[in-house]
Design a protein around this motif. Structure first.
Motif, short mmCIF file in Angstrom:
data_model
loop_
_atom_site.label_atom_id
_atom_site.label_comp_id
_atom_site.label_asym_id
_atom_site.label_seq_id
_atom_site.Cartn_x
_atom_site.Cartn_y
_atom_site.Cartn_z
N LEU A 37 44.61 6.81 -2.06
CA LEU A 37 45.00 5.47 -1.60
C LEU A 37 45.08 5.35 -0.09
O LEU A 37 45.40 4.29 0.44
N LEU A 38 44.81 6.43 0.62
CA LEU A 38 44.87 6.35 2.09
C LEU A 38 43.46 6.30 2.68
O LEU A 38 43.18 6.89 3.71
N ASP A 68 42.63 -2.60 -2.95
CA ASP A 68 42.74 -2.86 -1.51
C ASP A 68 44.20 -3.10 -1.10
O ASP A 68 44.68 -2.54 -0.12
N GLY A 73 46.12 0.19 -1.48
CA GLY A 73 45.72 1.09 -0.39
C GLY A 73 46.37 0.69 0.93
O GLY A 73 46.85 1.53 1.70
N ASP A 74 46.38 -0.62 1.19
CA ASP A 74 47.02 -1.11 2.42
C ASP A 74 48.52 -0.76 2.42
O ASP A 74 49.08 -0.34 3.43
N TRP A 82 49.09 2.84 3.14
CA TRP A 82 48.92 3.12 4.57
C TRP A 82 50.18 2.73 5.34
O TRP A 82 50.67 3.47 6.20
N PRO A 95 46.89 -2.45 7.47
CA PRO A 95 46.02 -1.77 8.43
C PRO A 95 44.75 -2.58 8.68
O PRO A 95 44.34 -3.37 7.84
N GLU A 137 41.01 -3.12 8.78
CA GLU A 137 39.79 -2.58 8.15
C GLU A 137 38.56 -3.38 8.54
O GLU A 137 37.43 -2.92 8.35
N ARG A 138 38.75 -4.60 9.04
CA ARG A 138 37.62 -5.45 9.44
C ARG A 138 37.93 -6.07 10.79
O ARG A 138 38.95 -6.71 10.97
N ASP A 147 32.77 1.55 12.15
CA ASP A 147 32.54 1.14 10.76
C ASP A 147 33.35 -0.11 10.40
O ASP A 147 33.04 -0.79 9.42
N ARG A 180 36.41 -12.76 6.96
CA ARG A 180 37.73 -12.20 6.59
C ARG A 180 38.12 -10.98 7.42
O ARG A 180 38.34 -9.88 6.89
#
Lengths: 212, 427
Positions: A116-117, B63, B66-67, B70, B95, B97-98, B117, B175
């Motif tokens: 998940l990280l 997502d 995962g966020d 983090w 976090p 990511e984009r 990336d 987004r």
């Protein structure tokens, strides 16, 4: 002569280890069993070894006929639904759970995990990110008396929704632990082999040293 | 009666359109995913999101979880706050990511700290400024770089702004989690119209410092992207190059430093560009790469930055060297406009044949890679004995690679511009 060969082998092993590049540790989850041929209706342990997965999820699916008994993993980090057992991993490196075998038959344990990280610019992340734990077959022994192995008493998981925060707040995880520095094991191995070489050489009377 | 009804209808239509005009396309939720709303994510809240997800029974996406993971692991379960270079506090609840950047310079900084990336869109000129190529056509220049950087995504990278326009709706549709801009001018609009945090990352690419310089920009970009270590490594790299040159030139007496007139906008339009003032008479009173290189900028005492001066003033300054920026192989002979101008013949640089092309310090911004290299190039021109062992091609490739992550960019750039290759061949 024999000792010389042994010493030579040890030295070349040292050199090989020294020259081999240290491989970066890979995030992975593997499964092992206390036995893969349990007695009928007996309980056995399933061990999940977790490498470098700091925060993640694991789901194990038990084969039909096998039933979940308990785990030593924190009870509020486990949830069960039918044959599926979900584990939340927060810096743990091993999960052991106990399963009861059926009276006969066999079955395949399957499992998945997800890190998940992982940051990703993808907008629709899904199960393509899930990784597989290698399938493993367990075959129940044909009915013969066996000596039961004592196993520790394990906690019974509570349903997730009913979970009350009983564990004290833990400090923020440190995803990179200094004790997990890749290559540390190799350094110890090299040091041990080097010491072994020295001992062997000494026992041989120090063939290369000159008497004065 | 009918008129009355029409009027009511118009008012109703207008009032329904009003909220659409002021509501951001995709409002940034000031809430940590999987949190109960107090913006302190506990272990239990995280676990209670993970377990149902693993059993296909959860309400949160991978997502979101995962966020949350983090935020829990790296931010102590709380929103992250940073202060940008404009002194604004910017809060992140998840976090990044984009990323969208308003300019090529901020896009370069994102890539340079190892987050290429995450770049999902940028300004139009980013495509030709990062890997120097021909604007809009991409027919010549550092094409290997252009086609390989960002894992090959550069040619198709969405363009969300130009020199004059910003496409807010396109930005919102992509987004992003953050917008980086090197000016505070549109920061508030980015936050209200696109609905995401905006980080102002100011800093001139020719000021090798934190205050008003490229270090400040890199530092704040690194903080926003959780790439503080990479940012520091890049700053240390730049500083090592600056120190390499400075350690030599600071030992020189002032009398050993020649006077230089620097034309950062070239000399192709007949000395003065009536539209934008961009030609030979445009100069920079403060151009640190020239100072560090051991030159004395003849305009150094002029107030302000980016000024236009009269030809007579240049003649009066009587510089020993003239550097004319050139970023176009077709402009390589513009230097002859200066060398051959009858009214400039009294200038020492003309008489001594010390008029040189140099690297263009602008590209819809102030690219730090080109300016850092300009410093080395100028040092070698002004003090050839002191810098005789300086391998410019090696240094150039190392500098571009540090920013873009692509090897061999300077070699391609020197070949493309022709004049650097001709110079390097004489070394």
């Amino acid at each position: 002569m024999k000792m010389k060969v042994v010493a030579l082998l040890l030295v070349s092993a040292c050199l090989f280890l020294w020259a081999t590049p240290v491989m970066a540790e890979e995030i992975n989850v593997t499964r092992s069993f206390s036995t893969t041929s349990p007695s009928p209706n007996s309980e056995f342990n399933v061990m999940l070894t977790i490498s470098d997965l700091n925060i993640g999820g694991i789901v194990e699916t038990l084969p039909e006929g096998f039933s979940y008994v308990s785990t030593m993993h924190p009870s509020n980090q486990v949830s069960i639904s039918g044959q599926k057992i979900a584990f939340a991993v927060i810096n743990e490196t091993e999960i052991t759970y106990k399963v009861k075998a059926p009276s006969s038959g066999e079955g395949t344990f399957t499992g998945k995990w997800v890190d998940l990280l992982v940051l990703s610019p993808e907008l629709e992340e899904g199960k393509e990110r899930w990784e597989t734990i290698a399938d493993a077959m367990v075959v129940v022994k044909s009915a013969t008396p066996t000596v039961a192995t004592p196993t520790p008493t394990l906690a019974t998981p509570k349903p997730v929704a009913a979970t009350t925060p009983t564990t004290p707040p833990i400090p923020s995880p440190t995803p990179i632990s200094t004790s997990d520095v890749p290559g540390f094991d190799a350094i110890f191995a090299v040091a041990s082999l080097a010491i072994a070489c020295l001992v062997v050489c000494r026992k041989r009377g120090g063939g290369n040293t000159k008497d004065v | 009666m009918r008129r009355m009804l029409s009027l009511v209808l118009v008012i109703l239509l207008l009032s329904s359109a009003m909220p659409l005009a002021v509501t951001p396309a995709a409002a940034y939720e000031m809430k940590i995913p999987c949190d109960d709303g107090d913006n302190i994510l506990t272990k239990e809240e995280l676990v209670n999101a993970i377990l149902p997800y693993m059993l296909d029974e959860g309400e949160h996406s991978l997502d979101e979880i995962g966020d949350a993971a983090w935020v829990y692991a790296y931010w102590g379960g709380e929103p992250k706050k940073i202060v940008d270079t404009a002194g604004r506090e910017v809060t992140f609840c998840r976090p990044v990511e984009r990323v969208i950047t308003r300019e090529p310079d901020t896009a370069r900084s994102v890539i340079a700290v190892g987050a290429g990336d995450k770049l999902v869109a940028s300004e139009q000129a980013t495509k030709s400024c990062l890997c120097p190529t021909t604007f809009e056509t991409f027919g010549e220049g550092c094409l290997d770089c252009y086609y390989t950087i960002l894992d090959g995504r550069m040619p198709d990278l969405p363009e969300t702004s130009t020199r004059y326009d910003i496409y807010y709706e396109l930005m919102a549709s992509l987004r992003p989690d953050v917008i980086f801009t090197s000016s505070i001018t549109n920061a508030a609009d980015f936050e209200t119209k696109v609905g995401v945090p905006c980080v102002v990352a100011e800093g001139s690419g020719w000021v090798f410092d934190y205050k008003d310089g490229v270090y400040g920009q890199i530092e704040v970009v690194g903080k926003a992207l959780d790439k503080e270590d990479d940012a520091q490594e890049l700053i240390d790299f730049i500083e090592s190059k600056v120190n390499m040159v400075r350690s030599v030139t600071e030992t020189l007496n002032e009398s050993e430093k020649p006077t230089v007139y620097f034309a950062p906008r070239g000399a192709g339009k007949g000395f003065y560009d009536p539209k934008e003032g961009r030609d030979f008479t445009r100069t920079e009173p403060k151009y640190p790469p020239l100072d560090i290189a051991g030159g004395i900028n003849v305009a150094k005492d002029e107030p302000g930055a980016t000024i236009n001066v009269g030809i007579e003033q240049i003649i009066t300054w009587n510089p020993e060297y003239i550097f004319i920026s050139c970023s176009d192989p077709d402009a390589v002979d513009d230097i002859d406009n200066i060398r051959n101008a009858a009214f400039l013949q009294s200038i020492s640089a003309i008489q001594n044949d010390t008029v040189y092309n140099c690297f263009y310090p602008h590209c819809r911004g102030q690219p730090p890679d080109r300016n850092l290299f300009n410093m080395m190039y100028m040092a070698k021109l002004l003090h050839p004995d002191e810098f005789k062992d300086l391998d410019l091609e090696k240094e150039g490739n190392e500098i571009f690679e540090a920013f873009l992550g692509v090897d061999g960019v300077f070699t391609d750039y020197a070949d493309y511009l022709i004049w650097p290759r001709e110079y390097l061949d004489t070394q």
